[in-house]
Write an enzyme that holds these catalytic residues in place. Structure first.
Site, PDB file in Angstrom:
ATOM      1  CD  GLU A 480      -1.075  -2.392  -4.006  1.00 43.74           C
ATOM      2  OE1 GLU A 480      -2.141  -3.034  -3.864  1.00 43.74           O
ATOM      3  OE2 GLU A 480      -0.043  -2.640  -3.366  1.00 43.74           O
ATOM      4  CD  GLU A 546       1.282  -0.472  -0.464  1.00 51.56           C
ATOM      5  OE1 GLU A 546       0.301   0.215  -0.769  1.00 51.56           O
ATOM      6  OE2 GLU A 546       1.231  -1.717  -0.357  1.00 51.56           O
TER       7      GLU A 546
END
Length: 885
Positions: A480, A546
């Protein structure tokens, strides 16, 4: 003429050395806290220096694993024991700074032989001494950078040697203040980040300080052959079976000449009976990269991801020959495959092709096998096998942990798991977001780690460590977050092209280059429990890195780490009077990061106790993960090119996001996911009310038959119209709409809906999917009206470590949701790990089902235990069957 004579003599001396001889230093270590050692490493490393009072050490291992071995600390994975262990942030780094000493025998080398000391991982810094000599000029740092020392000059004449290593913790260690990665400062090091705590784990008190990975002694000739690199090229669009067009094999290796003379020789390997070689001269005191001629492999045996074909592997041996004799050699195992990344213009996301065929990615996020770095080949094998058994084909290594070990990749090669490997960055620690729990501001954290050159050297070395594994598919700059600009540029433009050059690189895990977020605000996630139709009707990232849900184990799992007094079920309070709904769990559950089930448990009736809560949680688990995978695959190639579940395992005793617990005990998540991810799968769309099929194969299935039945709570069957169908290759097909009929039948008490895809021979079931659908009000009260079912159980040993169990429903009632376990014949405890072809099974009236079971300890003949919703718990002794013949 004198020059030739000297060179000839030199070669003879070199050949007196043995070819590669490598062994691990993994026992006989001793340790002591540095504060208690009053001498320098030069003295301590002398073989005759006394070690009175020192204790045996676990190497590979950490300070904390050694302390745990000696019961100096309690098991941090049990209850709230972790709170009883001093944290390094409070004690200071000296508390966990330790000496590790190893005495070993190594015969003093003959002329031309070289002996090397190799460390595959030390966390975080170290100084290394051997027989009174310091081997490193400056303190070594980096958790992920390998070390190698030529120890030939320092070995003793009598072969008795002592190695002494002082290991220093990371600096800074970070404040475990409850933030993701604590205060974030752990990321100033080139190390893993979760050790300061995360939303799925408590802090690791020593931050995993220690000689955490393998230590080797290697013997070579004067030329050290190292870092071989194989690239396989598989042009065209291939099929998993049948004759294959040729593949091209490219091979390079580094040759290090340790002498002050040039060495001439031949670098070679043999593949499919053909010898590929090149004559080279290595200058004195030089490491040269040698490129061998390309090899053409005819009719290659190809490596495929799980569910698409076999995982064929080749093994060869690279040798460096001087005068026809091996001076050094390296064994290399690899798979022949080619991975391509293309941009899917329909989904606006990356699509991955293997050997020319498109692969729909069904993945799981992986943290690490054990939070305290206690790795074994057996555990790696079991965990990766579980992922294969879930019908997954990819594992993503989350960026706050490790560059995974070669043993992990070996298991992925074996079981067909593609790997998405993050490097050591996270949005939380490395400054993607403002965060009041972080010690430094966002701009400062964007520059972490402090030593960019060290990070890049660690990246380069890590690439060389794992690049030959066919399972490795994707490199990623971080979780991320992108690395700092200079690191990113070096990785993208220099290191990866030069050292690999065959795999896609994403700058970060949810980058637009991987998957365009066309629905702003609906990116990664959800991460918690959802109504099952959510996964069908709400669109997320077209390649979601995710997305996940709950993962509580059953009561047997809870007993392993929750004290009896704390085994109380969470209490859910619905929203009322303007108040939000709440779920209150015991403090130990909360400490182990419990994630709530909201109102989902109550839909099955009042909770009696923790055992009942955990059992009903399995019903929810199964439906959550079956629906998750069905919802994503239902939109294969139009909404999605893949999805990766957050997450499939926990490296400690957490109560969230796991298909099996830390002790390798599967829960119903695994089997719901296994069902929803079948390569050829039939399913019911709860939003549209249609029957759908997913075919992940590269060929169509002709003339299959859909057989559909509903069953009421009394076990009465209601046939629904079926149809002969054709399944297109690598596609989703939609057939009849049965929504009105199903909604009418389920309205009052709920129903069971059976959909079977019967193969063209009308004998075997290609897919058999059974749903328990609630009443119109969303409740499962009808389950409490199920009559008891009598289940016959016949277990037969097929061979050592494997049995076949037959289940026969002898009644007109449905035998609902039966958990199968194998038990140790003496202790009656579950045997773990164990691998079931199916579990949490429901058997329709008067039908039978077969389940195969395998386990590792082949000396055991386990008992078989079955417990279900409306079936009396039963334990049976297997017959000898085929094993006794």
């Amino acid at each position: 003429m004198p020059h030739r004579s000297i060179y000839f003599l030199f070669c003879l001396l070199a050949l007196r050395a043995t070819a590669q001889d490598r062994y691990e230093l993994n026992s006989g270590w001793q340790y002591a806290p540095a504060a208690t050692v009053k001498v320098q490493g030069t003295d301590l490393s002398m073989p005759n220096y006394p070690l009175a009072g020192w204790k045996p050490a676990i190497v590979p291992g950490t300070v904390l694993t050694t302390m745990l071995h000696h019961k100096q600390v309690p098991d941090p994975f049990y209850g709230m024991n972790n709170e009883l262990i001093p944290d390094i942030y409070t004690t200071g780094r000296d508390y966990y700074t330790c000496w590790f000493v190893k005495d070993f025998k190594e015969v003093y080398p003959t002329a031309g032989q070289q002996v090397w000391l190799q460390f595959r991982g030390v966390n975080y810094g170290c100084d290394v001494f051997l027989n009174g000599h310091k081997l490193n000029e400056v303190t070594f740092k980096s958790m992920f950078l390998r070390q190698q020392y030529n120890i030939t000059p320092w070995l003793t004449k009598d072969g008795s040697n002592r190695l002494a290593v002082i290991v220093y913790p990371p600096d800074p260690v970070g404040n475990p203040n409850g933030g993701q990665g604590g205060d974030g400062r752990i990321a100033k090091n080139v190390s893993h980040q979760y050790v300061a705590g995360w939303d799925w784990i408590q802090p690791i008190r020593d931050r995993n300080t220690g000689i955490w990975d393998k230590v080797y002694i290697e013997k070579t000739g004067v030329v050290n052959l190292k870092n071989p690199h194989v690239v396989t090229m598989v042009p065209g669009k291939r099929m998993p079976s049948g004759p294959q067009q040729p593949a091209t094999i490219k091979m390079t290796a580094e040759l290090e000449n340790t002498s002050d003379k040039p060495v001439q020789g031949i670098l070679q390997y043999t593949l499919a009976g053909k010898k590929i070689w090149k004559a080279v001269t290595i200058p004195a005191n030089t490491t040269a990269l040698v490129t061998l001629p390309n090899a053409i492999l005819n009719n290659p045996r190809l490596w495929w991801p799980a569910g698409y074909g076999q995982q064929e592997l080749y093994t060869t041996e690279l040798q460096f020959l001087v005068n026809g004799k091996p001076a050094d050699k390296e064994s290399l195992t690899f798979g022949v495959r080619e991975i391509q990344r293309v941009w899917n213009t329909t989904t606006l996301s990356s699509q991955f092709n293997v050997n020319g065929q498109k692969i729909f990615i069904k993945g799981g996020n992986w943290i690490i096998s054990d939070a305290m770095l206690r790795f074994t080949d057996e555990r790696y094998d079991a965990e990766i096998r579980y992922h294969r058994d879930m019908n997954l084909n990819l594992i993503r290594i989350w960026g706050g942990a490790l560059l995974e070990r070669p043993e992990f990749y070996k298991a992925c090669d074996k079981y067909g798991m593609l790997v998405f490997q993050d490097f050591w960055m996270s949005g939380d620690c490395n400054g993607r977001w403002q965060d009041p729990k972080k010690a430094e501001d966002q701009a400062t954290r964007r520059k972490y780690p402090d030593d960019h050159d060290l990070f890049l050297r660690s990246v380069a070395d890590g690439i060389k460590l794992i690049r030959n594994h066919p399972s490795l598919a994707i490199w990623c700059g971080g979780n991320e977050i992108t690395p700092p600009d200079d690191i990113l540029a070096a990785m993208r433009d220099s290191l990866l092209p030069q050292l690999d050059g065959t795999r896609v690189f994403f700058d970060y895990s949810n980058s637009d280059s991987m998957s365009m977020n066309i629905l702003k605000g609906n990116g990664d996630g959800p991460y918690n429990i959802q109504p099952t139709d959510t996964f069908w009707k709400f669109r997320t990232y077209p390649f979601n890195s995710e997305v996940g849900s709950v993962g509580l184990g059953d009561y047997e799992s809870l007993k392993r780490f929750i004290p009896a007094a704390n085994r109380v079920p969470p209490v859910y309070t619905p929203a009322a009077g303007g108040q939000r709904a709440r779920e209150k769990a015991d403090s130990v559950w909360e400490y182990h990061k419990y994630i709530g089930y909201q109102d989902q448990i109550a839909r099955y009736g009042p909770v009696k106790d923790a055992r009942d809560f955990a059992m009903k949680a399995q019903l929810v688990n199964y439906d959550q993960y079956r629906a998750l995978m069905e919802g994503f695959t239902a939109h294969m190639w139009d909404w999605y090119t893949g999805t990766i579940i957050w997450k499939t395992q926990n490296p400690w005793t957490a109560l969230r996001g796991q298909m099996y617990d830390y002790y390798l005990d599967p829960n119903a998540c695994l089997y719901g996911l296994r069902k929803g991810g079948e390569p050829v799968h039939v399913m019911y769309n709860p939003v549209e009310g249609t029957v759908m099929t997913v075919n992940n194969r590269f060929i169509s299935n002709d003339s299959d038959y859909l057989a559909i039945k509903a069953y009421d709570m009394a076990g009465k069957s209601i046939p629904l119209p079926g149809s002969r169908v054709k399944l297109d290759a690598s596609a989703v097909n939609t057939f009849m709409n049965i929504k009105d009929t199903v909604d009418k039948l389920r309205a009052e008490k709920g129903i069971f809906l059976s959909i079977r895809l019967v193969s063209s021979d009308e004998l075997t079931h290609g897919s058999n999917n059974l749903y328990c659908l609630p009443a119109a009000n969303g409740q499962y009260a009808g389950l409490n009206e199920l009559r008891p079912a009598t289940l016959g159980v016949n277990a037969t040993m097929m061979e050592s470590g494997k049995m076949l169990v037959e289940f026969i429903n002898k009644t007109g009632s449905i035998a609902f949701f039966n958990r199968i376990s194998i038990l140790h014949p003496q202790t009656k405890e579950r045997i773990l790990p164990a691998f079931y072809s199916d579990n949490y099974i429901t058997i329709l009236p008067y039908e039978r089902k077969f389940v195969s079971i395998e386990w590792n300890d082949k000396s055991l003949t386990p008992l078989v235990n079955v417990e279900g919703w409306n079936v009396t718990t039963k334990t049976v002794i297997p017959s000898t069957g085929a094993a006794g013949k």
